[in-house]
Design a protein around this motif. Sequence first.
Motif, mmCIF file in Angstrom:
data_model
loop_
_atom_site.group_PDB
_atom_site.id
_atom_site.type_symbol
_atom_site.label_atom_id
_atom_site.label_comp_id
_atom_site.label_asym_id
_atom_site.label_seq_id
_atom_site.Cartn_x
_atom_site.Cartn_y
_atom_site.Cartn_z
ATOM 1 N N ARG A 80 83.917 109.737 40.775
ATOM 2 C CA ARG A 80 85.377 109.682 40.952
ATOM 3 C C ARG A 80 85.757 109.300 42.384
ATOM 4 N N ASN A 81 84.789 109.369 43.297
ATOM 5 C CA ASN A 81 85.012 109.044 44.709
ATOM 6 C C ASN A 81 86.027 110.002 45.335
ATOM 7 N N ILE A 82 85.708 111.291 45.217
ATOM 8 C CA ILE A 82 86.574 112.360 45.699
ATOM 9 C C ILE A 82 85.989 112.972 46.965
ATOM 10 N N ALA A 83 86.838 113.305 47.924
ATOM 11 C CA ALA A 83 86.439 114.118 49.078
ATOM 12 C C ALA A 83 87.091 115.487 48.927
ATOM 13 N N GLN A 84 86.322 116.553 49.141
ATOM 14 C CA GLN A 84 86.860 117.899 48.958
ATOM 15 C C GLN A 84 86.523 118.762 50.170
ATOM 16 N N VAL A 85 87.529 119.502 50.651
ATOM 17 C CA VAL A 85 87.369 120.419 51.776
ATOM 18 C C VAL A 85 87.572 121.831 51.242
ATOM 19 N N PHE A 86 86.578 122.693 51.490
ATOM 20 C CA PHE A 86 86.596 124.028 50.895
ATOM 21 C C PHE A 86 87.166 125.062 51.856
ATOM 22 N N GLN A 87 87.272 126.303 51.354
ATOM 23 C CA GLN A 87 87.886 127.382 52.114
ATOM 24 C C GLN A 87 87.101 127.714 53.381
ATOM 25 N N PHE A 88 85.778 127.596 53.305
ATOM 26 C CA PHE A 88 84.926 127.898 54.457
ATOM 27 C C PHE A 88 84.208 126.625 54.900
ATOM 28 N N PRO A 89 83.896 126.493 56.193
ATOM 29 C CA PRO A 89 83.332 125.243 56.714
ATOM 30 C C PRO A 89 82.035 124.842 56.025
ATOM 31 N N VAL A 90 81.911 123.559 55.693
ATOM 32 C CA VAL A 90 80.676 122.995 55.134
ATOM 33 C C VAL A 90 80.253 121.872 56.076
ATOM 34 N N ILE A 91 79.336 122.209 57.009
ATOM 35 C CA ILE A 91 78.886 121.229 58.002
ATOM 36 C C ILE A 91 77.384 121.398 58.220
ATOM 37 N N TYR A 92 76.810 120.451 58.952
ATOM 38 C CA TYR A 92 75.387 120.516 59.319
ATOM 39 C C TYR A 92 75.284 121.025 60.753
ATOM 40 N N ASP A 93 74.789 122.268 60.915
ATOM 41 C CA ASP A 93 74.717 122.879 62.245
ATOM 42 C C ASP A 93 73.762 122.146 63.182
ATOM 43 N N THR A 94 72.758 121.469 62.622
ATOM 44 C CA THR A 94 71.762 120.793 63.469
ATOM 45 C C THR A 94 72.274 119.459 64.017
ATOM 46 N N MET A 95 73.401 118.982 63.479
ATOM 47 C CA MET A 95 73.967 117.712 63.932
ATOM 48 C C MET A 95 75.048 117.959 64.973
ATOM 49 N N THR A 96 75.379 116.927 65.719
ATOM 50 C CA THR A 96 76.519 116.992 66.632
ATOM 51 C C THR A 96 77.812 116.843 65.829
ATOM 52 N N VAL A 97 78.927 117.088 66.501
ATOM 53 C CA VAL A 97 80.230 116.911 65.857
ATOM 54 C C VAL A 97 80.382 115.474 65.364
ATOM 55 N N GLY A 98 80.038 114.507 66.227
ATOM 56 C CA GLY A 98 80.153 113.096 65.855
ATOM 57 C C GLY A 98 79.269 112.738 64.672
ATOM 58 N N GLU A 99 78.033 113.274 64.644
ATOM 59 C CA GLU A 99 77.116 112.984 63.529
ATOM 60 C C GLU A 99 77.631 113.582 62.234
ATOM 61 N N ASN A 100 78.229 114.772 62.302
ATOM 62 C CA ASN A 100 78.827 115.383 61.109
ATOM 63 C C ASN A 100 79.948 114.511 60.551
ATOM 64 N N LEU A 101 80.806 114.020 61.440
ATOM 65 C CA LEU A 101 81.928 113.195 60.997
ATOM 66 C C LEU A 101 81.446 111.858 60.435
ATOM 67 N N ALA A 102 80.367 111.332 61.019
ATOM 68 C CA ALA A 102 79.863 110.024 60.587
ATOM 69 C C ALA A 102 79.052 110.093 59.299
ATOM 70 N N PHE A 103 78.533 111.284 58.951
ATOM 71 C CA PHE A 103 77.577 111.397 57.855
ATOM 72 C C PHE A 103 78.093 110.824 56.520
ATOM 73 N N PRO A 104 79.341 111.150 56.076
ATOM 74 C CA PRO A 104 79.802 110.585 54.802
ATOM 75 C C PRO A 104 79.829 109.052 54.806
ATOM 76 N N LEU A 105 80.078 108.444 55.970
ATOM 77 C CA LEU A 105 80.134 106.985 56.066
ATOM 78 C C LEU A 105 78.726 106.388 56.101
ATOM 79 N N LYS A 106 77.825 107.014 56.876
ATOM 80 C CA LYS A 106 76.438 106.545 56.915
ATOM 81 C C LYS A 106 75.804 106.613 55.533
ATOM 82 N N ASN A 107 76.125 107.661 54.810
ATOM 83 C CA ASN A 107 75.578 107.866 53.470
ATOM 84 C C ASN A 107 75.970 106.737 52.525
ATOM 85 N N ARG A 108 77.085 106.058 52.833
ATOM 86 C CA ARG A 108 77.580 104.982 51.971
ATOM 87 C C ARG A 108 77.321 103.601 52.573
#
Length: 357
Positions: A80-108
Amino acid sequence: MARIALDLAHAYKPNPQQDSDYALLPLQMSFEDGGAYALLGPSGCGKTTMLNIVSGLVRPSHGQVLFDGRDVTGDSPQQRNIAQVFQFPVIYDTMTVGENLAFPLKNRGVAPARIKERVGRVAEMLELSGQLGQRAAGLSADAKQKISLGRGLVREDVSAVLFDEPLTVIDPHLKWQLRRKLKQIHHELKLTLIYVTHDQVEALTFAEQVVVMTRGRAVQMGSASALFERPRHTFVGHFIGSPGMNFLPAQHSGGALQVAGHGLHGAPAGLPEGALKLGVRPEYLALAPEATAGALPALVTQVQDVGTYQLLSARIGEVPVKARVAPGLALPAVGSTAWLQVLGAHTCFYCNEELVA
């Protein structure tokens, strides 16, 4: 982005027989491409169930979900190509802020130059630009949730971005700022946003259209002003506003209107015969001279100075009512009788809990 249409019902138990068996009662609803919507209601009313059906995390037990007229009922969130933000943070602690933000785009497989541009823009909107090179592990819960919001907003090609009470973990004084940011981001990026909350201030300040829900029913979709001025169901009148709408039992027979045991003159034409409820907002329940047409006597029980307004509590018959009065206006003493104008341009009438047109 997509126009999302729902024609469905959902029950978590097999063979539902009565309304209480359904998490979502039968509904027909659509979310227009590029709109900002809020699903508003108390806990357990079906908000998150509806959001998860839109995203594809839950398949409705009855009916279908359409994206731009295409049946996607059986499709996954990825399809469906949906992005969903949940009640509690879902991020990768081992990545930087920039890498976390870039991850959905790199994945595609988005081009690196475009990723850098998009991450920079979203980070600037969320005031994360100075933290792009910082590891996410050491950040506060507020900052981590801002990263989650950014990960949901960073993609340009999504059908919709869905938020499930995303500001729960945010410090209260930052919530107002983030609500404004989300509204600004919506205007700039023109994404379809659907936002779940039980907080009416959050819903009414963020969304263009609010869906008010109770007990598995979507009882009204409308703008903030429509929900406030003309609630189509008594629940909406009660739930929206602080305090909520006053409701007085009424009986209409042969053109005569009895309200809370008092005869009331000046009722509008066309009211149905029988039992009704008269609804009037505290903002429109005004003090009136004695025996004024459309006014009723009330026993004053409490007077509170809230600063920006005064709150007068009273009883009309046995029914408690509240009136919001301008600061500085002299109010009747507790225990005295005040006349309150209950009929006016903003008064609503309800039959079987539904607004009388």
